[in-house]
Structures are given as structure tokens and as C-alpha cells.
Design a protein around this motif. Sequence first.
Motif, PDB file in Angstrom:
ATOM      1  N   LEU A  53      15.627  -2.460   6.496  1.00 25.77           N
ATOM      2  CA  LEU A  53      14.197  -2.659   6.691  1.00 25.77           C
ATOM      3  C   LEU A  53      13.858  -4.155   6.689  1.00 25.77           C
ATOM      4  O   LEU A  53      13.075  -4.624   7.531  1.00 25.77           O
ATOM      5  N   ALA A  54      14.434  -4.899   5.751  1.00 26.98           N
ATOM      6  CA  ALA A  54      14.181  -6.341   5.702  1.00 26.98           C
ATOM      7  C   ALA A  54      14.663  -7.020   6.982  1.00 26.98           C
ATOM      8  O   ALA A  54      13.962  -7.865   7.557  1.00 26.98           O
TER       9      ALA A  54
ATOM     10  N   GLY B 183       7.281  -2.527  10.844  1.00 31.08           N
ATOM     11  CA  GLY B 183       7.626  -3.222  12.074  1.00 31.08           C
ATOM     12  C   GLY B 183       6.416  -3.520  12.935  1.00 31.08           C
ATOM     13  O   GLY B 183       6.299  -4.601  13.530  1.00 31.08           O
ATOM     14  N   ALA B 184       5.476  -2.572  13.006  1.00 34.68           N
ATOM     15  CA  ALA B 184       4.277  -2.776  13.830  1.00 34.68           C
ATOM     16  C   ALA B 184       3.455  -3.952  13.312  1.00 34.68           C
ATOM     17  O   ALA B 184       2.921  -4.744  14.105  1.00 34.68           O
ATOM     18  N   ARG B 185       3.341  -4.095  11.990  1.00 40.72           N
ATOM     19  CA  ARG B 185       2.545  -5.201  11.438  1.00 40.72           C
ATOM     20  C   ARG B 185       3.271  -6.532  11.597  1.00 40.72           C
ATOM     21  O   ARG B 185       2.630  -7.572  11.768  1.00 40.72           O
TER      22      ARG B 185
ATOM     23  N   MET C 293       0.867  -1.185   0.000  1.00 42.37           N
ATOM     24  CA  MET C 293       0.000   0.000   0.000  1.00 42.37           C
ATOM     25  C   MET C 293       0.898   1.227   0.000  1.00 42.37           C
ATOM     26  O   MET C 293       1.733   1.385   0.892  1.00 42.37           O
ATOM     27  N   CYS C 294       0.752   2.064  -1.010  1.00 48.49           N
ATOM     28  CA  CYS C 294       1.614   3.234  -1.131  1.00 48.49           C
ATOM     29  C   CYS C 294       1.453   4.147   0.082  1.00 48.49           C
ATOM     30  O   CYS C 294       0.340   4.485   0.468  1.00 48.49           O
ATOM     31  N   MET C 295       2.586   4.551   0.644  1.00 47.32           N
ATOM     32  CA  MET C 295       2.602   5.422   1.813  1.00 47.32           C
ATOM     33  C   MET C 295       3.036   6.845   1.459  1.00 47.32           C
ATOM     34  O   MET C 295       2.841   7.764   2.243  1.00 47.32           O
TER      35      MET C 295
ATOM     36  N   PHE D 284       9.548   6.384   9.376  1.00 44.16           N
ATOM     37  CA  PHE D 284       8.160   5.939   9.281  1.00 44.16           C
ATOM     38  C   PHE D 284       8.063   4.489   8.836  1.00 44.16           C
ATOM     39  O   PHE D 284       7.261   3.707   9.374  1.00 44.16           O
ATOM     40  N   HIS D 285       8.842   4.096   7.822  1.00 43.43           N
ATOM     41  CA  HIS D 285       8.727   2.748   7.271  1.00 43.43           C
ATOM     42  C   HIS D 285       9.096   1.682   8.294  1.00 43.43           C
ATOM     43  O   HIS D 285       8.482   0.611   8.336  1.00 43.43           O
ATOM     44  N   PHE D 286      10.095   1.974   9.117  1.00 45.81           N
ATOM     45  CA  PHE D 286      10.492   0.990  10.129  1.00 45.81           C
ATOM     46  C   PHE D 286       9.384   0.815  11.164  1.00 45.81           C
ATOM     47  O   PHE D 286       9.108  -0.301  11.611  1.00 45.81           O
TER      48      PHE D 286
END
Length: 339
Positions: free
Chosen positions: A84-85, A42-44, A23-25, A36-38
Motif C-alpha cells: 500500500l505504501a 490511491g485515488a487521493r 478516517m476509519c473505513m 478497497f484500500h488501494f
Amino acid sequence: MKTYEPFRIKDLELKNRIVMPPMCMYSAPDSAPADFHFLHYGARALGGAGLIIVEATGVVPEGRISDNCLGLWSDDQIAPLARLADHVHSLGAKIGIQLNHAGRKCGAAVGKIYGPSALNYSDDGKYPDPVEMSREDIDFVAGAFASAAGRALKAGFDVVEIHGAHGYLVNQFLSPLSNKRHDGYGVNFEGRSRFLQDVVQAVRTEWPEEKPLFLRVSAEDYAEGGMTPTEMARIIDRVTREVDVVHVSSGGVTPVPPPVYPGYQISFAEMIKVACGVPTIAVGMITTLEMIEEALCNNRADLVALGRELLRNPFFPLLEARKRGIELPWPEQYKRAFS
């Protein structure tokens, strides 16, 4: 419950059947992951999703949907995506990345934009008129997808997904509404399918055979003379030797809005699963565990993607399991909430 059963394809084993779809952020001003991406992904991962697929990532600068979209056209972009991975892996989920070229729907400030034909997406002035791609342009973009897949491998992603949906470049080639070419990449069904085949084959030169390759498609254009699920199944049949899972969506190649209702795309995933003999991901306004179970237990799909529901509730997988007495490991830091 089948939702919480593992799923294995090639070297990938997911702990459950719940997928966070791309989903585009629009939150990457340097085309690289930000803080933000982390937090977001990370939360999901912490919340129990089995697989997280990172948002549409441009294979070239003019392949981004916006100036604030991720990119993977340079080796300099490998390291931040690798972090991120690693972050998502450390929190218990597998991670994929969706590779994309926006084509005539590119909203980034790049000068020229490109498409299979010189046809604008809409008449509202949002996009400039695209330049019809030459054969050299086509070969260049297929190579860009391959190079990006090689970088995704180096970054440690478990899955690469080719974005062939929502009216972006691959989808533009597939649909007769956006492809009016008169060469081997247009004219008829076989010609319109060729660019997808080129991209898939190119990606497989960099993405190993033992690793799963996903394909996102729009099965229905919702416009007269456009793509239908039956025709999309014929297209997918041409790439199932290289593609392992098909992620089935719809719409986007024209401004016509889809008729949205709960589970409105599940039947498309079922049809393609049966017609092509390939595992599918169902997606589209799926909001309850009962809907997930219905799709999985009736063999309508192999995995189910929750988009907006995971935006609302990152802990949906763990909370829904707990409501039904299914014991799953909670993050140690949060266990006190249930003591």
C-alpha cells in the motif's frame, strides 16, 4: 497560494499543505489492506494530496476499533502494508500510518477490553465493562506501539502518527473523565500524562530520530471537568522533544457530541501551535480552499487536513488549483479531460 507551497519536517518533504487525515473505513476483515484500500488511498494520491495518513491501525488485536480495522501487531502484516505504501508513493504522495489502541472503545470480538480505569464509555450496552490496566498491561501496550512503529518503518511509511484523540486509550489516560487511577498513571495532571510519555518514548526506540513523528490529540472534551486546550498544551509540552507535528482534533472521550460548524477546530490548532511552538495540522469541517488559505496564511496551522471533502472529491487539490490558474501536473491519463 500557500496551500500549494511545499512543507518540510526532518526527512519529509510534502509537495503541498493538504493532508488526508486518518478516517476509519471498517473494510479490512483480515486486518490487512484489501482491494478497497488501494483504490481509496490511491485515488487521493492521484488527486493531489501531499500527505495521506492511513486510518487507525491497531497495535494489538484488542486495540482495534472494530473487527474490520487494520492491524500492525505481527510481522506478517508488514508486506501488505508495504504494498500500500509503495502504491501511494508511485502516485505522487507521501504516506503515514496512525497507530492506535482503542482501549474501552474496542468493538472487536476479543473477549476482555482494557482501559485506564474500569469505567464504561457509555451506558447503552454497546461496550462491555473494561478491565483496569495493570502496570504490566501498560508496559505491554507501550511496547506494542513501539513494535508497530518498527514494522511501519520496514513497510516504508514516511510518518507514524500516535492516536491520542477521540476517546481511545491514550486519550482515556489523559482525560480526568476516563482516568480515575490512584497510582502514578492517574491522580493528577502529571500522572495522567505519563502513559502518553511512555508511548512516545517507546515509539522513538523503533522510529528513527530523522523521521517525523505526529501526535493526534483531542484538545477539548466538551464536558465539565474534562480536557481543555490549555491543559492539552501543557501535556504536549512534555513530549515536544520527540513529537514533531501535532494533529489537533477534539471530543470522543465521552458520548457528548462536539458543536460542529465550519472550521470548528482550527482555533485549537492555532492555540497549541502558539503555546507549544510546534507545527500543527488543523482539521474539522474544512471544505474550501479559502478556509485552507485563511488558516495557513494567518499562521494558525502549518498543514490542513480535509476529511469529508476528500471523501466527496478525491481531486480537490488539483481541481481547486486549476480553477485559480495554478499549473500542477495532472495524471497523464486524465489530461484529455481539459484539452
